[in-house]
Design a protein around this motif. Structure first.
Motif, PDB file in Angstrom:
ATOM      1  N   TYR A   1      94.438  61.804 -40.903  1.00 24.81           N
ATOM      2  CA  TYR A   1      94.173  59.680 -40.589  1.00 24.81           C
ATOM      3  C   TYR A   1      95.645  58.768 -40.441  1.00 24.81           C
ATOM      4  O   TYR A   1      96.078  59.222 -41.493  1.00 24.81           O
ATOM      5  CB  TYR A   1      92.726  59.222 -41.625  1.00 24.81           C
ATOM      6  N   ASN A   2      95.139  57.901 -39.352  1.00 25.09           N
ATOM      7  CA  ASN A   2      96.757  57.015 -39.422  1.00 25.09           C
ATOM      8  C   ASN A   2      96.341  56.232 -41.340  1.00 25.09           C
ATOM      9  O   ASN A   2      95.311  55.812 -40.978  1.00 25.09           O
ATOM     10  CB  ASN A   2      96.276  55.928 -39.021  1.00 25.09           C
ATOM     11  N   SER A   3      97.374  56.257 -41.812  1.00 29.24           N
ATOM     12  CA  SER A   3      96.644  55.582 -43.054  1.00 29.24           C
ATOM     13  C   SER A   3      97.028  54.024 -42.832  1.00 29.24           C
ATOM     14  O   SER A   3      98.272  53.239 -42.119  1.00 29.24           O
ATOM     15  CB  SER A   3      97.411  55.615 -44.798  1.00 29.24           C
ATOM     16  N   MET A   4      96.848  52.883 -43.902  1.00 30.47           N
ATOM     17  CA  MET A   4      97.595  51.316 -44.025  1.00 30.47           C
ATOM     18  C   MET A   4      99.416  51.739 -44.397  1.00 30.47           C
ATOM     19  O   MET A   4      99.163  50.707 -44.735  1.00 30.47           O
ATOM     20  CB  MET A   4      96.671  50.880 -44.371  1.00 30.47           C
ATOM     21  N   ASP A   5      99.838  52.608 -44.553  1.00 27.40           N
ATOM     22  CA  ASP A   5     101.301  52.980 -45.258  1.00 27.40           C
ATOM     23  C   ASP A   5     102.031  52.099 -44.631  1.00 27.40           C
ATOM     24  O   ASP A   5     102.280  52.264 -43.630  1.00 27.40           O
ATOM     25  CB  ASP A   5     101.538  54.441 -45.965  1.00 27.40           C
ATOM     26  N   GLU A   6     102.789  51.155 -45.111  1.00 24.69           N
ATOM     27  CA  GLU A   6     103.534  50.211 -45.080  1.00 24.69           C
ATOM     28  C   GLU A   6     104.781  50.860 -44.180  1.00 24.69           C
ATOM     29  O   GLU A   6     105.942  50.270 -43.487  1.00 24.69           O
ATOM     30  CB  GLU A   6     104.623  49.330 -45.600  1.00 24.69           C
ATOM     31  N   ARG A   7     105.532  52.593 -44.429  1.00 23.91           N
ATOM     32  CA  ARG A   7     105.948  53.526 -43.496  1.00 23.91           C
ATOM     33  C   ARG A   7     105.651  54.148 -42.278  1.00 23.91           C
ATOM     34  O   ARG A   7     106.316  54.724 -42.186  1.00 23.91           O
ATOM     35  CB  ARG A   7     106.805  54.365 -44.516  1.00 23.91           C
ATOM     36  N   LYS A   8     104.324  54.451 -42.294  1.00 23.49           N
ATOM     37  CA  LYS A   8     102.901  54.566 -41.306  1.00 23.49           C
ATOM     38  C   LYS A   8     103.930  56.328 -41.778  1.00 23.49           C
ATOM     39  O   LYS A   8     103.621  56.865 -40.745  1.00 23.49           O
ATOM     40  CB  LYS A   8     103.838  54.634 -39.692  1.00 23.49           C
ATOM     41  N   VAL A   9     103.496  56.985 -43.263  1.00 19.59           N
ATOM     42  CA  VAL A   9     103.456  58.091 -42.962  1.00 19.59           C
ATOM     43  C   VAL A   9     102.059  58.240 -43.815  1.00 19.59           C
ATOM     44  O   VAL A   9     102.010  57.512 -44.547  1.00 19.59           O
ATOM     45  CB  VAL A   9     104.867  58.993 -44.016  1.00 19.59           C
TER      46      VAL A   9
END
Length: 312
Positions: free
Chosen positions: A92-100
């Motif tokens: 799943y795509n997370s909402m992490d600021e670095r997009k990892v």
């Protein structure tokens, strides 16, 4: 025998579009991250699992990954040898600021995914100039079936230790949520549980000790990486310090001789090919970048895995 593996692969991003201006920021945050470097990175990660296969005779039937950016990089990876398109992906795509993100790869001939969920965390920010909340990487939960038995898999990459460890309250909160979910499974279903990840804490830190016990202080999980850490074995390094942030923690059921999968041993995988070529960094992982300098290595972490015997 079966293997379960976890690997922090260090910034697996698609190639960056060429910036309009030399000083423009990039999606990856890496310097000159182009298609050639990306293909070399994919080859290196696949090669690690080829080496695991050569040592053990089999590939891991499930693999937890961290520091992957988007599903496309995973699709590219599983097309390569030794995966040969035989591995499925949970991501799943997370909402992490670095997009990892974190992800699960699984052998489609052995594993059936019954359910999955991205467990997302929001943290309030007191400085209103930065917005109302802060996000971090999701914890990935998957319920899978293996030979008629259910296995609950949690994959985590907890907030890092930096700036006097301002992220510790976030790690505490996330680990408490994981613990609550594990105890619900233990109390209701008594099924197999695997918790793996880069915890940004060692096995002797409080969060990693607390996760092993229920509220009555009865042990419900075992961490086979405790003795490895005590003996001075590490999966990553920070300056002069050896760290064992990468761990696989197992429910007590996986230690029962009556279970379908029976734990046998744990290992930090560190053959010579994936160690640093620099004499000053001897024994450490051969990483992709050192700061902005491209080294062309594998990752700044060693993979870890556990071996299971199959109860036939």
């Amino acid at each position: 025998m079966e293997l379960f593996s976890f690997y922090n692969v260090e910034n697996l991003f698609l190639p960056d579009p060429k910036p309009v201006h030399k000083l423009d920021s990039t999606v990856s945050g890496l310097r000159n991250w182009d298609d050639r470097k990306y293909r070399n990175k994919l080859f290196k990660i696949a090669h690690v699992f080829q080496l695991i296969k050569e040592e053990n005779g089999i590939l891991p039937f499930m693999i937890g990954l961290s520091e992957v950016s988007g599903k496309k990089v995973l699709e590219d990876l599983v097309q390569m040898q030794p995966f040969s398109a035989e591995y499925g992906i949970v991501h799943y795509n997370s909402m992490d600021e670095r997009k990892v993100d974190v992800a699960l790869l699984y052998n489609k001939k052995k594993i059936e995914v019954m359910d999955s969920e991205a467990i997302t965390f929001f943290f309030e920010i007191t400085n209103k100039n930065q917005g109302n909340y802060d996000t971090t990487r999701d914890v990935l939960y998957s319920k899978v079936k293996y030979r008629g038995q259910f296995v609950h898999v949690f994959i985590a990459h907890l907030p890092s230790k930096r700036e006097k460890d301002i992220n510790k309250p976030k790690r505490d909160f996330i680990m408490n949520e994981i613990r609550t979910r594990i105890l619900n499974i233990v109390n209701e279903d008594k099924e197999n549980i695997i918790l793996c990840g880069d915890f940004n804490e060692n096995p002797d830190d409080e969060n990693l000790k607390n996760i092993l016990y229920n509220d009555a202080q009865e042990k419900v999980m075992e961490n086979p990486f405790v003795p490895l850490f005590s003996a001075g074995n590490y999966s990553t390094f920070h300056y002069k310090s050896g760290l064992l942030f990468d761990q696989i923690i197992l429910s007590k059921s996986l230690f029962s001789e009556d279970n379908m999968l029976i734990f046998r041993n744990a290992e930090i995988f560190r053959p010579g090919q994936i160690r640093s070529r620099d004499r000053k960094q001897e024994g450490r992982p051969f990483r992709t970048y050192a700061g902005t300098r491209y080294l062309g290595g594998y990752s700044d972490h060693f993979p870890v895995f556990v071996r299971f015997e199959i109860n036939k």
